[in-house]
Design an enzyme around this catalytic site. Structure first.
Site, PDB file in Angstrom:
ATOM      1  NE  ARG A   1      30.653 -13.964  34.270  1.00 42.89           N
ATOM      2  CZ  ARG A   1      30.947 -15.014  33.515  1.00 42.89           C
ATOM      3  NH1 ARG A   1      31.557 -16.067  34.031  1.00 42.89           N
ATOM      4  NH2 ARG A   1      30.589 -15.030  32.245  1.00 42.89           N
TER       5      ARG A   1
ATOM      6  CG  HIS B   1      32.354 -23.237  32.247  1.00 37.97           C
ATOM      7  ND1 HIS B   1      32.884 -22.600  33.363  1.00 37.97           N
ATOM      8  CD2 HIS B   1      32.362 -22.318  31.266  1.00 37.97           C
ATOM      9  CE1 HIS B   1      33.184 -21.361  33.053  1.00 37.97           C
ATOM     10  NE2 HIS B   1      32.883 -21.143  31.791  1.00 37.97           N
TER      11      HIS B   1
ATOM     12  CD  GLU C   1      33.430 -25.600  26.335  1.00 34.82           C
ATOM     13  OE1 GLU C   1      34.465 -24.931  26.101  1.00 34.82           O
ATOM     14  OE2 GLU C   1      32.430 -25.123  26.878  1.00 34.82           O
TER      15      GLU C   1
END
Ligand code: AMP
Length: 403
Positions: free
Chosen positions: A244, A180, A388
């Protein structure tokens, strides 16, 4: 400059066409089910109707070709021809320790991306197919690789090394790389700007950036440079996430494999896809579902939420201590930007450390940049929607202009 930003996955490809001078999104879209049956393209041109079509996409080159058609289409297009597009910026997940910055793609860069296949077996080969497809369909167009790992390359060895025999670092490059990075860089630069500092050189500024989404990571950023981050060799490390497991005792892996006769593939699937808040709650990986279930009395959903807030706080606290203090916390990504309940849990009871969130601002402001701290708070609590793609487009512009 008009920059096409490509984020190629194994069977999907996201794209955005951006005008960097106006910081304007011209079109965005998604190719799904590349190489599978019933592939489709979803295209959203700015100011025009969005549409969805089934197009044959046996491979990524066919997907890029469909994107080019959509961008130049007489009805749904936003440019007359691809000559109007100056450059292409590619998101590349892993740059290993080869790249601390974005780079113009040439044969050496492609070799380095390939050398990182082992570190990112799902993403890097997919990113490469996107690069090769663009080379084939837009020969000569300058292309830039923007690595998710690059921003974290400033970490000192004491933060990126694991306590394993040194040879595994030397021979196998086992170390913390983080992920990230483009998001942490974008929000940390925006935070500096909002706080009246030079975004590229915010001397003395200490931030904890919290990218909390389906995958979550935190970074300690001092002087605009990462000092530590929670994702490791892979994105599995850190707080527990949507699916996760995050940080666990590493001995659990061998114990479970022996006890249940599990293969490496099995344990990988369990820790990546069946754990996290989904595994704890048995309800969902989505925090909206968890909060709804918890409100109705589902104790495991509440436990999953409590664990997430607690683990994020522990990591955030360790970074504040490691930096010797903090000037701002920066929340971003799906949970960070939208989940007022979770932000409140993460910041609760920290007034002694100078962190005070304003309940009213926290619950009412959403989706745009805001300071959620009280007037009295010594530490700013910033909400900054990540972007992003804009970061990738700006890097691409800068590199292509200076090439
Ligand atoms: P991302 O990976 O950044 O797209 O974030 C996706 C996650 O953000 C989802 O799985 C949700 O858990 C979370 N999320 C998105 N919107 C909200 C919301 N309004 N309230 C709580 N969580 C949200």
């Amino acid at each position: 400059m008009k920059v096409l930003v490509i984020n190629a996955g194994s069977s999907s490809l996201k794209y955005q066409l951006l005008d960097t001078a106006k910081q304007e999104l011209l079109a965005k879209g998604l190719c799904e089910r590349i190489g599978l049956d019933a592939p489709r393209l979803k295209h959203e041109p700015a100011g025009k109707d969005k549409y969805e079509v089934q197009v044959a996409m046996p491979d990524h080159a066919a997907a890029i070709s469909a994107v080019i058609e959509a961008l130049t289409d007489a009805d749904h297009g936003v440019v007359k021809s691809m000559d109007e597009v100056d450059a292409v910026g590619h998101r590349v997940v892993h740059g290993g320790d080869f790249y601390a910055e974005s780079v113009l793609i040439d044969e050496d860069v492609k070799k380095a991306i390939k050398a990182c296949y082992g570190l990112s077996p799902l993403h890097n080969p997919a990113n490469m197919t996107g690069i090769e497809a663009c080379e084939k369909l837009m020969p000569g167009k300058p292309m830039v690789a923007v690595f998710d790992t690059a921003f974290h390359q400033t970490m000192p060895a004491r933060a990126f090394m694991y306590g394993l025999p040194y040879k595994y670092y030397e021979e196998d490059r086992i170390r913390r790389y983080g992920a990230h990075g483009t998001s942490h860089r974008y929000v940390s630069q925006r935070a500096a700007d909002i706080m009246g500092r030079d975004p590229k050189n915010p001397e003395g500024l200490r931030l904890v950036t919290l990218h909390l989404g389906n995958g979550s990571s935190l970074a300690a950023v001092v002087d605009g440079k990462v000092q530590d981050t929670s994702m490791g060799l892979t994105p599995l490390e850190g707080p527990l996430m949507g699916t996760r497991c995050g940080n666990i005792d590493p001995a659990i892996v061998g114990y479970l494999m022996d006890k249940h006769n599990l293969s490496t593939k099995d344990i990988d699937r369990i820790m990546n896809k069946e754990s996290g808040v989904l595994g704890i709650s048995g309800v969902s990986s989505d925090f909206r579902d968890l909060e709804a279930a918890a409100k109705e009395g589902n104790e495991r959903a509440q436990l999953a939420l409590d664990m997430f807030a607690y683990q994020v706080r522990k990591i955030m606290g360790s970074y504040i201590f490691a930096m010797g203090g903090v000037d701002a916390l920066v929340f971003t990504a799906g949970i960070g930007e939208n989940d007022a309940y979770m932000r409140k849990q993460i910041c609760a009871g920290l007034a002694d450390l100078g962190i005070e969130i304003d309940d009213e601002k926290n619950s009412s402001l959403r989706g745009k940049e805001a300071d959620l701290a009280t007037e009295a708070s010594k530490v700013r609590v910033l909400l900054i929607p990540t972007n992003e793609e804009l970061m990738i487009a700006k890097d691409t512009e800068e590199i292509v202009k200076n090439a």
